[in-house]
Design a protein around this motif. Structure first.
Motif, mmCIF file in Angstrom:
data_model
loop_
_atom_site.group_PDB
_atom_site.id
_atom_site.type_symbol
_atom_site.label_atom_id
_atom_site.label_comp_id
_atom_site.label_asym_id
_atom_site.label_seq_id
_atom_site.Cartn_x
_atom_site.Cartn_y
_atom_site.Cartn_z
ATOM 1 N N ALA A 24 0.828 -1.208 0.000
ATOM 2 C CA ALA A 24 0.000 0.000 0.000
ATOM 3 C C ALA A 24 0.865 1.261 0.000
ATOM 4 O O ALA A 24 2.022 1.253 0.412
ATOM 5 C CB ALA A 24 -0.913 -0.006 1.218
ATOM 6 N N SER A 25 0.268 2.331 -0.467
ATOM 7 C CA SER A 25 0.903 3.652 -0.418
ATOM 8 C C SER A 25 0.022 4.568 0.417
ATOM 9 O O SER A 25 -1.193 4.586 0.243
ATOM 10 C CB SER A 25 1.048 4.245 -1.820
ATOM 11 N N LEU A 26 0.647 5.315 1.303
ATOM 12 C CA LEU A 26 -0.089 6.229 2.170
ATOM 13 C C LEU A 26 0.857 7.353 2.563
ATOM 14 O O LEU A 26 1.706 7.176 3.433
ATOM 15 C CB LEU A 26 -0.599 5.495 3.415
ATOM 16 N N TYR A 27 0.753 8.492 1.875
ATOM 17 C CA TYR A 27 1.611 9.621 2.222
ATOM 18 C C TYR A 27 1.049 10.912 1.633
ATOM 19 O O TYR A 27 0.176 10.898 0.768
ATOM 20 C CB TYR A 27 3.044 9.406 1.729
ATOM 21 N N PHE A 28 1.546 12.009 2.123
ATOM 22 C CA PHE A 28 1.298 13.308 1.505
ATOM 23 C C PHE A 28 2.569 14.125 1.611
ATOM 24 O O PHE A 28 3.448 13.855 2.426
ATOM 25 C CB PHE A 28 0.117 14.049 2.159
ATOM 26 N N GLY A 52 1.691 20.328 -3.746
ATOM 27 C CA GLY A 52 1.317 19.312 -2.779
ATOM 28 C C GLY A 52 0.621 18.137 -3.428
ATOM 29 O O GLY A 52 0.016 18.264 -4.497
ATOM 30 N N LYS A 53 0.715 16.985 -2.784
ATOM 31 C CA LYS A 53 0.074 15.772 -3.293
ATOM 32 C C LYS A 53 -0.245 14.840 -2.128
ATOM 33 O O LYS A 53 0.518 14.747 -1.183
ATOM 34 C CB LYS A 53 0.989 15.074 -4.285
ATOM 35 N N ASP A 54 -1.391 14.135 -2.230
ATOM 36 C CA ASP A 54 -1.793 13.117 -1.279
ATOM 37 C C ASP A 54 -2.001 11.820 -2.061
ATOM 38 O O ASP A 54 -2.611 11.844 -3.133
ATOM 39 C CB ASP A 54 -3.109 13.485 -0.592
ATOM 40 N N GLY A 63 -7.029 2.895 -5.604
ATOM 41 C CA GLY A 63 -6.125 3.964 -5.215
ATOM 42 C C GLY A 63 -6.705 5.316 -5.559
ATOM 43 O O GLY A 63 -7.565 5.441 -6.428
ATOM 44 N N VAL A 64 -6.246 6.310 -4.849
ATOM 45 C CA VAL A 64 -6.649 7.682 -5.125
ATOM 46 C C VAL A 64 -5.462 8.589 -4.817
ATOM 47 O O VAL A 64 -4.709 8.355 -3.871
ATOM 48 C CB VAL A 64 -7.910 8.081 -4.310
ATOM 49 N N ASP A 65 -5.273 9.573 -5.678
ATOM 50 C CA ASP A 65 -4.298 10.616 -5.369
ATOM 51 C C ASP A 65 -4.834 11.935 -5.903
ATOM 52 O O ASP A 65 -5.601 11.969 -6.862
ATOM 53 C CB ASP A 65 -2.905 10.289 -5.927
ATOM 54 N N TRP A 66 -4.472 12.995 -5.228
ATOM 55 C CA TRP A 66 -4.881 14.321 -5.657
ATOM 56 C C TRP A 66 -3.762 15.286 -5.316
ATOM 57 O O TRP A 66 -2.942 15.028 -4.436
ATOM 58 C CB TRP A 66 -6.202 14.746 -5.026
ATOM 59 N N GLY A 67 -3.743 16.391 -6.044
ATOM 60 C CA GLY A 67 -2.681 17.347 -5.806
ATOM 61 C C GLY A 67 -3.046 18.748 -6.248
ATOM 62 O O GLY A 67 -3.978 18.953 -7.026
ATOM 63 N N ASN A 68 -2.293 19.689 -5.736
ATOM 64 C CA ASN A 68 -2.446 21.102 -6.067
ATOM 65 C C ASN A 68 -1.078 21.676 -6.394
ATOM 66 O O ASN A 68 -0.094 21.338 -5.741
ATOM 67 C CB ASN A 68 -2.983 21.895 -4.858
ATOM 68 N N GLN A 99 -7.941 5.015 -9.195
ATOM 69 C CA GLN A 99 -7.690 3.765 -9.893
ATOM 70 C C GLN A 99 -8.567 2.693 -9.246
ATOM 71 O O GLN A 99 -8.590 2.558 -8.030
ATOM 72 C CB GLN A 99 -6.227 3.322 -9.794
ATOM 73 N N ILE A 100 -9.273 1.942 -10.089
ATOM 74 C CA ILE A 100 -10.129 0.866 -9.612
ATOM 75 C C ILE A 100 -9.662 -0.412 -10.298
ATOM 76 O O ILE A 100 -9.683 -0.512 -11.528
ATOM 77 C CB ILE A 100 -11.611 1.140 -9.937
ATOM 78 N N PHE A 101 -9.224 -1.365 -9.510
ATOM 79 C CA PHE A 101 -8.726 -2.632 -10.034
ATOM 80 C C PHE A 101 -9.825 -3.683 -9.931
ATOM 81 O O PHE A 101 -10.400 -3.868 -8.866
ATOM 82 C CB PHE A 101 -7.512 -3.110 -9.232
ATOM 83 N N ASN A 102 -10.107 -4.369 -11.026
ATOM 84 C CA ASN A 102 -10.978 -5.530 -11.033
ATOM 85 C C ASN A 102 -10.107 -6.751 -11.270
ATOM 86 O O ASN A 102 -8.898 -6.640 -11.423
ATOM 87 C CB ASN A 102 -12.047 -5.398 -12.124
ATOM 88 N N VAL A 103 -10.702 -7.909 -11.344
ATOM 89 C CA VAL A 103 -9.935 -9.141 -11.505
ATOM 90 C C VAL A 103 -9.008 -9.075 -12.717
ATOM 91 O O VAL A 103 -7.831 -9.399 -12.633
ATOM 92 C CB VAL A 103 -10.889 -10.359 -11.608
ATOM 93 N N ASN A 104 -9.505 -8.652 -13.855
ATOM 94 C CA ASN A 104 -8.694 -8.636 -15.069
ATOM 95 C C ASN A 104 -8.558 -7.264 -15.695
ATOM 96 O O ASN A 104 -8.177 -7.154 -16.867
ATOM 97 C CB ASN A 104 -9.283 -9.597 -16.107
ATOM 98 N N SER A 105 -8.893 -6.222 -14.999
ATOM 99 C CA SER A 105 -8.816 -4.905 -15.627
ATOM 100 C C SER A 105 -8.497 -3.817 -14.596
ATOM 101 O O SER A 105 -8.588 -4.016 -13.394
ATOM 102 C CB SER A 105 -10.129 -4.584 -16.339
ATOM 103 N N LEU A 106 -8.154 -2.690 -15.152
ATOM 104 C CA LEU A 106 -7.840 -1.508 -14.358
ATOM 105 C C LEU A 106 -8.561 -0.332 -15.001
ATOM 106 O O LEU A 106 -8.487 -0.148 -16.217
ATOM 107 C CB LEU A 106 -6.331 -1.269 -14.357
ATOM 108 N N VAL A 107 -9.272 0.454 -14.205
ATOM 109 C CA VAL A 107 -9.978 1.620 -14.714
ATOM 110 C C VAL A 107 -9.430 2.857 -14.014
ATOM 111 O O VAL A 107 -9.278 2.863 -12.788
ATOM 112 C CB VAL A 107 -11.501 1.508 -14.472
#
Length: 159
Positions: A24-28, A52-54, A63-68, A99-107
């Motif tokens: 996992a990733s968890l930082y800002f 900045g970025k989270d 996953g989710v990331d956002w930044g300014n 990012q949303i991961f399914n069994v065989n795909s990534l959206v």
């Protein structure tokens, strides 16, 4: 002047016995910077910025990331003892990615707003008790409202 900070929670996640938690990733982080330069008695320039970025994600799950980001250039000019001006160029950008991961795909779902801003302010002092303010303020907005994409690569081949 420069200041920066970052969390290091992600380093401690690597110590976990659980493989999902280790991945996992968890930082800002954020960075602030500012500089002033006095050119002469009638001209001063100012520069400032923020970045900045989270990030929060679990490998192969979501996953989710956002930044300014923002940057400003300002020039203060004194024409005479009655007339002053401030000229500003301002850039700002906000974005987020999911990012949303399914069994065989990534959206991927992305969104963002970017602004380009020009501002010219004048102050004219008619008397010690009376001031006249005028100028121009232009902003160009670029929006990217929630776009989604699915990469062609199969997630199972990336494991």
């Amino acid at each position: 002047m420069i200041s920066a900070r970052r969390t290091y929670a992600d380093l401690f996640l690597k110590l976990s016995p659980d493989s999902t938690t280790r991945g996992a990733s968890l930082y800002f982080y954020d960075i602030n910077a500012k500089a002033n330069y006095h050119l002469d008695d009638k001209n001063t320039i100012y520069l400032s910025g923020y970045f900045g970025k989270d990030v929060l994600s679990q490998r192969y799950k979501s996953g989710v990331d956002w930044g300014n980001q923002t940057a400003t250039f300002r020039w203060n000019h004194i024409f005479n003892d009655k007339l002053f001006s401030n000229t500003s160029l301002i850039y700002s950008n906000y974005n987020y990615n999911v990012q949303i991961f399914n069994v065989n795909s990534l959206v991927y779902v992305t969104s963002g707003i970017t602004d380009y801003h020009f501002k010219e302010d004048f102050n004219y002092y008619l008397s010690p008790r009376s001031k006249f303010d005028f100028g121009v303020d232009l902003i160009y907005h670029v929006t990217q409202p929630g776009q989604s994409a699915q990469p062609a690569a199969n997630m199972s081949s990336q494991r």
